[in-house]
Design a protein around this motif. Structure first.
Motif, mmCIF file in Angstrom:
data_model
loop_
_atom_site.group_PDB
_atom_site.id
_atom_site.type_symbol
_atom_site.label_atom_id
_atom_site.label_comp_id
_atom_site.label_asym_id
_atom_site.label_seq_id
_atom_site.Cartn_x
_atom_site.Cartn_y
_atom_site.Cartn_z
ATOM 1 N N LYS A 1 9.300 6.142 2.096
ATOM 2 C CA LYS A 1 8.673 5.848 0.806
ATOM 3 C C LYS A 1 7.288 5.244 0.976
ATOM 4 C CE LYS A 1 12.985 5.659 -1.682
ATOM 5 N NZ LYS A 1 14.119 4.814 -2.079
ATOM 6 N N ILE B 1 5.133 5.728 -2.424
ATOM 7 C CA ILE B 1 6.037 5.216 -3.467
ATOM 8 C C ILE B 1 6.123 3.696 -3.359
ATOM 9 C CG2 ILE B 1 8.442 5.178 -4.223
ATOM 10 C CD1 ILE B 1 8.636 8.108 -3.323
ATOM 11 N N LEU B 2 6.186 3.203 -2.127
ATOM 12 C CA LEU B 2 6.202 1.754 -1.902
ATOM 13 C C LEU B 2 4.889 1.333 -1.246
ATOM 14 C CD1 LEU B 2 9.800 1.155 -0.491
ATOM 15 C CD2 LEU B 2 8.918 0.405 -2.691
ATOM 16 N N THR B 3 4.377 0.190 -1.667
ATOM 17 C CA THR B 3 3.174 -0.361 -1.069
ATOM 18 C C THR B 3 3.593 -1.283 0.072
ATOM 19 O OG1 THR B 3 2.312 -0.404 -3.304
ATOM 20 C CG2 THR B 3 1.011 -1.523 -1.627
ATOM 21 N N PHE C 1 11.206 -7.466 0.773
ATOM 22 C CA PHE C 1 11.625 -7.595 -0.617
ATOM 23 C C PHE C 1 12.104 -9.006 -0.844
ATOM 24 C CE2 PHE C 1 12.335 -3.131 0.417
ATOM 25 C CZ PHE C 1 11.731 -2.513 -0.656
ATOM 26 N N LYS C 2 11.858 -9.501 -2.044
ATOM 27 C CA LYS C 2 12.433 -10.798 -2.398
ATOM 28 C C LYS C 2 13.754 -10.562 -3.091
ATOM 29 C CE LYS C 2 9.161 -14.434 -2.363
ATOM 30 N NZ LYS C 2 7.895 -13.749 -2.037
ATOM 31 N N VAL C 3 14.847 -11.043 -2.494
ATOM 32 C CA VAL C 3 16.151 -10.926 -3.115
ATOM 33 C C VAL C 3 16.662 -12.338 -3.349
ATOM 34 C CG1 VAL C 3 18.460 -9.975 -2.927
ATOM 35 C CG2 VAL C 3 16.552 -8.797 -1.852
ATOM 36 N N ARG D 1 7.434 -3.981 5.208
ATOM 37 C CA ARG D 1 7.693 -4.098 3.785
ATOM 38 C C ARG D 1 8.847 -5.073 3.622
ATOM 39 N NH1 ARG D 1 6.336 -2.795 -1.804
ATOM 40 N NH2 ARG D 1 8.025 -3.924 -2.750
ATOM 41 N N SER E 1 14.576 4.961 4.765
ATOM 42 C CA SER E 1 14.040 5.372 3.473
ATOM 43 C C SER E 1 12.814 4.571 3.095
ATOM 44 C CB SER E 1 15.107 5.228 2.393
ATOM 45 O OG SER E 1 16.104 6.188 2.570
#
Lengths: 254, 262, 306
Positions: free
Chosen positions: A49, A54-56, A11-13, A9, A45
């Motif tokens: 998730k 909760i998260l894909t 994330f774009k930050v 997983r 976490s």
């Protein structure tokens, strides 16, 4: 029970991609009691998730009880119980008992089975004194016991706990540990537990997984973990060494 | 689905009923606040007999229809717009581990039964308008159609607004312009608004199909903007299209949900 | 040397430096010499309040996107309201002494007031602090709770006047055309009326906030305030349209002093001295009530222990 195949997983930050979890693969069989360790920000976490839907995941596959969590979230919810130590999943303004009744209706548990389980949980977790109290007025220890009961009322096959003993005093901790051990031994419920409290691990978990920088750094029994270290080292020493030396820092965002 | 919704509504209602006096006061104050919207219409028509070609009672009819649909959504759906608060507080996670759609859990979140006062207020205005206007009974079948498609259109708007908040966590208030703005817009005959604005709320955001287009049919009036007659009957189609778009956006929002740290 | 008098001023402001006055301690009672010493210091601590104003401004400046979102929503409502009033003035040109440009201007200037005047209520931290019990800490500070809150609120109003006040006006000017004050005198009158409107708004919200101390559920008080503010301020429809004695009454309320009064001064449709007098009356009266309320709260917190 749980199967991850190269799950990731990111994330774009601010235009940069950060990989919270990367190429994670492991299996957990039914009936296991697994401790999931890792420093803050390691991806614990995020993994939890993904398991709950909760998260894909952005790459790879996740299967829990044979289901894809993010697509079959509600079906999976009937078979898993989840407890977040940091925040409650109960209804803040409702008395604990009403929260439980609401859960019975939402999970469509029949009245008789619910009564039996609630009575058993009330006794083992000693919920009696505060069943009528609104959740917001409960102490941390009471709330955690309430959350545990809420996660188990529908008799899930899998219990996922994210830092369940955080902030609890010694007595409450011991009570919760004892309860979890019996749940796993007597009912055969699969338990996955993340924690920073190594006491939880020592007393409960037969298997330990250690994640660092989004990757699995260790997976084996507690004895295996201790065997990697020179004699005389405590579990704290071993884990500290793994956290600090750990995995080469490959986290640099691409 | 429906049973879970009712279970949650009932739980919040019981929590709200714990303070009976406070509940009664909120019903009263809520209906007074929405009644000020009617008061404004009355003040305006105290100064003129016709606004943009419509009489007071015709304007009240349009207001009543949209008001009933809007206030029902305000009561039963609008809690969706608290989603950004739940995302920020991390409590949205708790809704995703339950075997009930998060849409239902959000829509019923802190359900306020006291908002019934607003629905009643709008219904009274509609009832009054129907009583005083000499409407063709053969056209009244359109009334329930209008209200149902109005409810679907407003509910879809709120769903779109909630879906947008998955992205707009810093400025969720911007969606108010569309949700509550739509409520404000549909309070007056569209002939009062500029041509471009009306085009926008006909062909882009189909608010004209809540009360304006079908309302023209019920009132037996020609459209001052000259749209063809078949447009009066497109309400249900517009509602279905918007609902599908909203469902799609909501699913996309969920897929792209990034739970907060910890 | 220019700095000389300033230093002297400062040393006069700090009673600890004055051997004639005893030092101020937490056990200072009212009516004693010490109490008076504190009171003197209170009035002289202008730098403290100036700083609080700045903090209030900065605190709200961190929520730029929220403010812009608010500005957007206020502007959209301005457009919708403007169309309705244009339709009315089309039917009745020159109604109530306004022409159609005045009516449009009224819509956008009142939408611009929503942020700075906090017309939907709230904006103060007092209710939250009363509920959490932290108010006891605020009350033992050697500074008035009311002035403290007012300074912070002034900072908030200042920021929102820029971030949420200007955009609706510019949009209104671009879409429909609005009137602008003519000349420096007119601008000065408007800014005075605007500031006075804010003072009335603060004083009212402060009273509503204090009521939490005596009520179980503060939502009732907030809703009650909204019921009065929304129709009586002129936010929904110009109060000049309200006919007869009812109109006379609503135009004399403190709510009219928040919105209708500064809007009329802005458009040049007001009798400026009379309008300012009305605003000053309400500001002084409500602030005095707030001061009494603060005393009552201190009494309650001290006697009942919060």
């Amino acid at each position: 029970m749980i199967e991850l195949d190269r799950a990731g997983r990111s994330f774009k930050v601010r235009r940069e991609t950060v990989h919270a979890v990367r190429d994670l693969s492991f299996r957990i069989e039914a009936g296991e009691f697994v401790g999931y360790l890792g420093p803050n920000g390691a991806g614990k976490s995020t993994t939890i998730k993904m398991l709950c839907g909760i998260l894909t995941p952005t790459s790879g596959t996740v299967r829990v009880a044979g289901l894809d969590p993010s697509r079959r979230r509600t079906a999976l919810a009937r078979r898993t119980g989840v407890v977040f130590g940091q925040r409650t999943t109960l209804w803040w303004d409702l008395p604990l008992r009403d929260s439980f009744e609401l859960i019975r209706l939402l999970y469509k548990v029949d009245r008789r089975a619910h009564r039996e389980r609630l009575d058993a949980l009330t006794e083992t977790l000693d919920l009696g004194p505060f069943l009528r109290t609104p959740v917001r007025q409960l102490s941390l220890g009471q709330r955690m016991r309430g959350d545990l009961a809420a996660a188990l009322l529908h008799a899930p096959d899998l219990l996922v706990l994210d830092e369940p003993t955080i902030g609890l005093d010694v007595v409450s901790k011991a009570g919760i540990r004892d309860f979890l051990r019996r749940l796993n031994a007597e009912r055969g419920t699969t338990v996955l537990l993340t924690t920073h409290d190594l006491g939880d691990i020592e007393r409960l978990c037969r298997r330990v997984m250690l994640i660092d920088h989004g990757r699995l750094a260790f997976d084996g029994t507690l004895e295996d973990l201790m065997a990697t270290a020179p004699a005389g080292e405590t579990i704290e020493d071993v884990v500290t060494r793994l956290y600090t030396a750990g995995v080469p820092p490959e986290r640099a965002p691409r | 689905m429906v049973s879970s919704y009712l279970v949650l509504v009932w739980a919040w209602t019981r929590a709200a009923m714990a303070y009976r006096a406070s509940f009664a006061l909120m019903v009263l104050l809520g209906s007074v606040i929405t009644a000020t919207d009617v008061a404004v219409i009355l003040v305006i028509f105290a100064n003129t007999t016709s606004l943009a070609g419509f009489s007071r009672d015709e304007a009240l009819f349009l207001y009543g229809v949209a008001g009933v649909a809007f206030s029902l959504c305000d009561m039963f759906v609008s809690n969706l717009d608290r989603i950004s608060q739940h995302i920020k507080a991390g409590t949205f996670d708790a809704m995703l581990i339950r075997p009930v759609s998060p849409w239902i859990q959000m829509a019923t979140d802190r359900f306020m039964p006291s908002r019934i006062g607003r629905v009643l207020q709008a219904a009274v205005v509609l009832g009054y308008a129907l009583a005083v206007l000499d409407l063709d009974p053969g056209r009244l079948w359109m009334l329930p159609v209008m209200i149902v498609s109005g409810i679907v259109i407003f509910a879809s708007l709120w769903t779109l607004a909630a879906a947008a908040q998955f992205v707009l966590t810093d400025a969720p208030e911007v969606t108010n312009a569309f949700t509550y703005g739509s409520g404000q817009l549909t309070q007056y005959p569209f002939s009062a608004y500029g041509r471009d604005l009306v085009r926008g709320v006909t062909y882009v955001l189909p608010l004209a199909f809540v009360n304006w287009q079908p309302g023209l049919y019920v009132l037996d009036r020609a459209d001052p903007f000259g749209t063809p007659g078949f447009m009066r009957f497109l309400g249900p189609a517009a509602a279905v299209v918007l609902a599908l778009l909203a469902a799609l956006a909501w699913r996309q929002g969920l897929r792209h949900y990034r739970s907060t740290g910890s | 040397m220019a700095s000389q008098p300033e230093i002297r001023l400062r040393s006069r402001a700090a009673p600890a430096d004055n051997p004639a006055l005893p030092s101020a301690g937490p056990c200072t009672g009212s009516g004693t010499e010490r109490h008076r010493a504190i009171t003197i210091r209170r009035c002289a601590t202008i730098p403290l309040y100036a700083r609080l104003v700045r903090y209030g401004f900065r605190k709200h400046a961190t929520y730029v996107w929220a403010a812009l979102a608010g500005a957007f929503t206020n502007s959209v409502f301005g457009v919708l309201r403007a169309y309705v009033l244009i339709a009315l003035w089309d039917a009745r040109p020159g109604l109530a002494g306004y022409d159609v440009v005045h009516a449009v201007t009224f819509c956008f200037i009142t939408q611009a007031f929503i942020g700075p005047m906090q017309l939907f209520g709230g904006g103060l931290t007092v209710p939250e602090r009363i509920r959490s019990g932290d108010i006891a800490l605020d009350l033992v500070r050697p500074a008035s709770l009311q002035l403290w809150s007012m300074a912070e609120d002034l900072g908030r109003a200042g920021y929102l006047a820029l971030a949420r006040g200007i955009p609706p006006l510019l949009l209104g000017a671009a879409l429909f055309g609005i009137v602008w004050p003519a000349g420096a005198g007119h601008w000065a009158a408007f800014l005075t009326a605007f500031a006075a409107g804010w003072a009335v708004s603060f004083a009212w919200r402060y009273l509503v906030a204090l009521s939490v101390c005596w009520l179980v559920d503060d939502r009732g008080a907030n809703a009650f305030s909204l019921v009065l503010t929304t129709p009586c301020s002129g936010m929904m429809v110009p109060l000049v349209l309200v006919p007869g004695p009812l109109g006379e009454v609503v135009r004399a309320t403190p709510f009219a002093a928040m919105v209708q009064a500064p809007a009329d001064v802005y458009m040049g449709t007001a009798d400026v001295p009379r309008t300012l007098a009305l605003q000053a009356f309400w500001a002084v009266a409500l602030l005095a009530l707030g001061a009494l309320g603060t005393r009552a709260i201190r009494h309650k917190v001290v006697i009942q222990g919060g």
